[in-house]
Design a protein around this motif. Structure first.
Motif, mmCIF file in Angstrom:
data_model
loop_
_atom_site.group_PDB
_atom_site.id
_atom_site.type_symbol
_atom_site.label_atom_id
_atom_site.label_comp_id
_atom_site.label_asym_id
_atom_site.label_seq_id
_atom_site.Cartn_x
_atom_site.Cartn_y
_atom_site.Cartn_z
ATOM 1 N N GLY A 100 0.790 -1.232 0.000
ATOM 2 C CA GLY A 100 0.000 0.000 0.000
ATOM 3 C C GLY A 100 0.819 1.277 0.000
ATOM 4 O O GLY A 100 0.274 2.368 0.162
ATOM 5 N N VAL A 128 -3.533 -6.684 -1.381
ATOM 6 C CA VAL A 128 -4.587 -5.694 -1.123
ATOM 7 C C VAL A 128 -5.283 -6.017 0.206
ATOM 8 O O VAL A 128 -5.525 -5.138 1.039
ATOM 9 N N ASP A 129 -5.531 -7.275 0.428
ATOM 10 C CA ASP A 129 -6.153 -7.732 1.672
ATOM 11 C C ASP A 129 -5.304 -7.381 2.896
ATOM 12 O O ASP A 129 -5.819 -6.897 3.904
ATOM 13 N N ARG A 168 -5.601 -3.860 3.797
ATOM 14 C CA ARG A 168 -6.819 -3.497 4.551
ATOM 15 C C ARG A 168 -6.571 -3.653 6.057
ATOM 16 O O ARG A 168 -7.028 -2.842 6.854
ATOM 17 N N GLU A 189 -4.409 -0.699 7.069
ATOM 18 C CA GLU A 189 -5.092 0.589 6.880
ATOM 19 C C GLU A 189 -6.075 0.852 8.020
ATOM 20 O O GLU A 189 -6.142 1.968 8.548
ATOM 21 N N SER A 190 -6.793 -0.192 8.448
ATOM 22 C CA SER A 190 -7.756 0.082 9.525
ATOM 23 C C SER A 190 -7.019 0.333 10.840
ATOM 24 O O SER A 190 -7.508 1.065 11.690
ATOM 25 N N PRO A 193 -6.043 6.554 4.927
ATOM 26 C CA PRO A 193 -5.926 5.752 3.708
ATOM 27 C C PRO A 193 -4.482 5.513 3.303
ATOM 28 O O PRO A 193 -3.640 6.405 3.443
ATOM 29 N N TYR A 195 -3.626 -0.149 -4.669
ATOM 30 C CA TYR A 195 -4.389 -0.431 -3.452
ATOM 31 C C TYR A 195 -5.658 0.408 -3.419
ATOM 32 O O TYR A 195 -6.749 -0.084 -3.172
ATOM 33 N N ARG A 196 -5.521 1.701 -3.702
ATOM 34 C CA ARG A 196 -6.691 2.594 -3.646
ATOM 35 C C ARG A 196 -7.725 2.214 -4.691
ATOM 36 O O ARG A 196 -8.921 2.352 -4.483
ATOM 37 N N SER A 224 -8.904 -1.777 -3.443
ATOM 38 C CA SER A 224 -9.366 -2.138 -2.101
ATOM 39 C C SER A 224 -10.852 -1.849 -1.936
ATOM 40 O O SER A 224 -11.504 -2.421 -1.072
ATOM 41 N N SER A 225 -11.393 -0.960 -2.766
ATOM 42 C CA SER A 225 -12.812 -0.637 -2.607
ATOM 43 C C SER A 225 -13.689 -1.471 -3.544
ATOM 44 O O SER A 225 -14.907 -1.334 -3.537
#
Ligand code: HMG
Ligand code: MG
Length: 299
Positions: free
Chosen positions: A235, A274-275, A278, A281-282, A287, A293-294, A297-298
Motif C-alpha cells: 500500500g 490488497v487484503d 486493509r 489501513e484500519s 488511507p 491499493y486505492r 481495495s474498494s
C-alpha cells in the motif's frame, strides 16, 4: 527492450512502513499483517527492526512480533539490525536473515545511527561474523543514494565507495536506498554504472521511496539495466523517521501491476497484498497511498 523474466520482491512494509507510523499499532495487528502477507507468494518479508526502542519506539515489540508470526515454509523473514545488541535480539527470536544499514551521507548516518559511515561499518564487522557463524545471511542498505535530506545531492562515486567497504567486510547482499524518493530513471543509469563495476547488477537490490511518484519509472529503468531484486511496501506504507517528508517505498501492488503488464513473473498474488493492506489501513486510521491499493481495495 530487455527485461527480466522474473523479479524477486522483498516486502518491507512491516519494517520500513511501520517504523514511521505515529499511531500505536499492537503487536498482534503487526503479526496478522505479516501472516496475511506471507500467504501472497512473497518469498521474503522484512518483518521488523531490532534497533534501539529509544530511537524507534514504534518497533519496540520486534522480538514479540518475530516470535509471534506463523512461519510459512519458503518465506525468508528478516529484521533490520544496527549492532551486536540488535543481532542478539534478532537471532534469539529466530530470524532467517538480517539487514544492517549505513548511508552514502555522513550527516544522515549521524542522524540515523549516531555514528559516522566508518563507525557504522565497524559496528557491522562482529555482527557479520556472528551472523555468518549462525548461517544467517546479511543484507546491507546504503541510504541516500541520490539525495541526502541534510547534505543535498549524493555523487554515485560516493555510493560506490560505501558499497566497496561493505563488500570488504563480507556483506552478502547490497541494497541501494533512495531514502527521500528523489531518484529518476537517469539516476539508475549513473548509479548502476558506478556500482556495477564492483559487483554484478543482478545481485543488487533497489529500495526506492516514491515521494515524487518516480519509483515505478525508476524500477522499470533499473530492470532494463539488469536489476531484478526490488523492495516494495504494501500500500506504499512508510518512510524514514530520519528523512523528514519522505513517503513510503514503491507500493507493492503498483510494482506487481507494472510487472503483470510487462509479462514479468513475481509469484505474488496481488489480491492478497490488497487484503493485507486493509488490515494495516484500519489500524493506522488513514488511507494508504498506493495507487493499485486505492483502486482495488474498494472493489
Ligand atoms: P546509541 O544511542 O548511540 O546507542 O544509538 P548506544 O549503543 O549508546 O545504546 C544506547 C541505549 O540503546 C542503551 O540502552 C542500549 O542498550 C540501547 P540504555 O543503557 O540507555 O538503557 N540499544 C539497543 N536496544 C535494543 N536494540 C538495539 C540497541 N542498541 C542499543 N539494537 C543505535 C545507536 C544505532 C543503536 C541507534 O541510533 C538506533 O537504533 N538507530 C536506528 C534508527 C533507525 O532505525 N532508523 C530507521 C531505519 S533506517 C531506514 O529507514 C533507511 C532504510 O529503509 C533504507 C533507505 O530507505 O534508504 C533502511
Ligand atoms: Mg527505506
Amino acid at each position: 527492450m530487455t527485461l527480466p523474466a522474473r523479479i524477486h520482491l522483498t516486502e518491507v512494509g512491516p519494517r520500513d512502513g511501520l517504523q514511521n507510523e505515529p499511531e500505536n499499532i499492537s503487536a498482534s495487528t503487526k503479526i496478522d499483517f505479516i501472516n496475511r502477507l506471507s500467504e501472497s507468494g512473497l518469498s521474503e518479508i522484512e518483518a521488523t527492526a531490532c534497533v534501539s526502542p529509544k530511537w524507534v519506539p514504534q518497533l519496540a515489540d520486534a522480538v514479540e512480533v518475530l516470535k509471534g508470526i506463523r512461519r510459512r515454509e519458503g518465506v525468508v523473514y528478516s529484521a533490520l539490525v544496527p549492532n551486536l545488541e540488535g543481532w542478539q535480539r534478532a537471532s534469539d527470536a529466530g530470524v532467517d536473515k538480517i539487514s544492517v544499514f549505513t548511508a552514502a551521507s555522513e550527516t544522515f548516518s549521524q542522524k540515523n545511527t549516531n555514528g559516522s559511515i566508518d563507525e557504522t561499518i565497524n559496528r557491522f564487522v562482529p555482527v557479520v561474523s556472528s551472523a555468518h557463524d549462525a548461517g544467517c545471511p546479511v543484507r546491507a542498505y546504503v541510504s541516500c543514494i541520490t539525495v541526502c535530506p541534510y547534505e543535498g545531492r549524493t555523487q554515485p562515486s560516493q555510493v560506490a565507495s560505501v558499497v566497496r567497504s561493505l563488500l570488504d567486510i563480507g556483506i552478502d547482499e547490497i541494497d541501494l536506498g533512495d531514502t527521500v524518493g528523489a531518484a529518476t530513471p537517469a539516476d539508475m543509469d549513473s548509479i548502476l554504472s558506478e556500482v556495477g563495476q564492483l559487483l554484478p547488477v543482478q545481485s543488487l537490490v533497489m529500495h526506492l521511496h516514491d515521494t515524487r511518484g518516480m519509483a515505478a519509472a525508476s524500477c522499470l529503468r533499473a530492470m532494463q539495466l539488469g536489476v531484478h531484486r526490488f523492495d516494495a511496501s504494501c500500500g506504499g506504507l512508510g518512510g524514514c523517521p530520519y528523512a523528514p517528508g519522505a513517503s513510503g517505498n514503491m507500493a507493492t501492488g503498483d510494482l506487481l501491476y507494472l510487472c503483470e503488464g510487462l509479462g514479468i513473473e513475481t509469484g505474488v498474488d496481488r489480491s492478497i497484498i490488497v487484503d493485507a493492506g486493509r488490515i494495516i489501513e484500519s489500524a493506522i486510521g488513514r488511507p494508504l497511498s498506493g495507487r493499485l491499493y486505492r483502486t482495488e481495495s474498494s472493489l
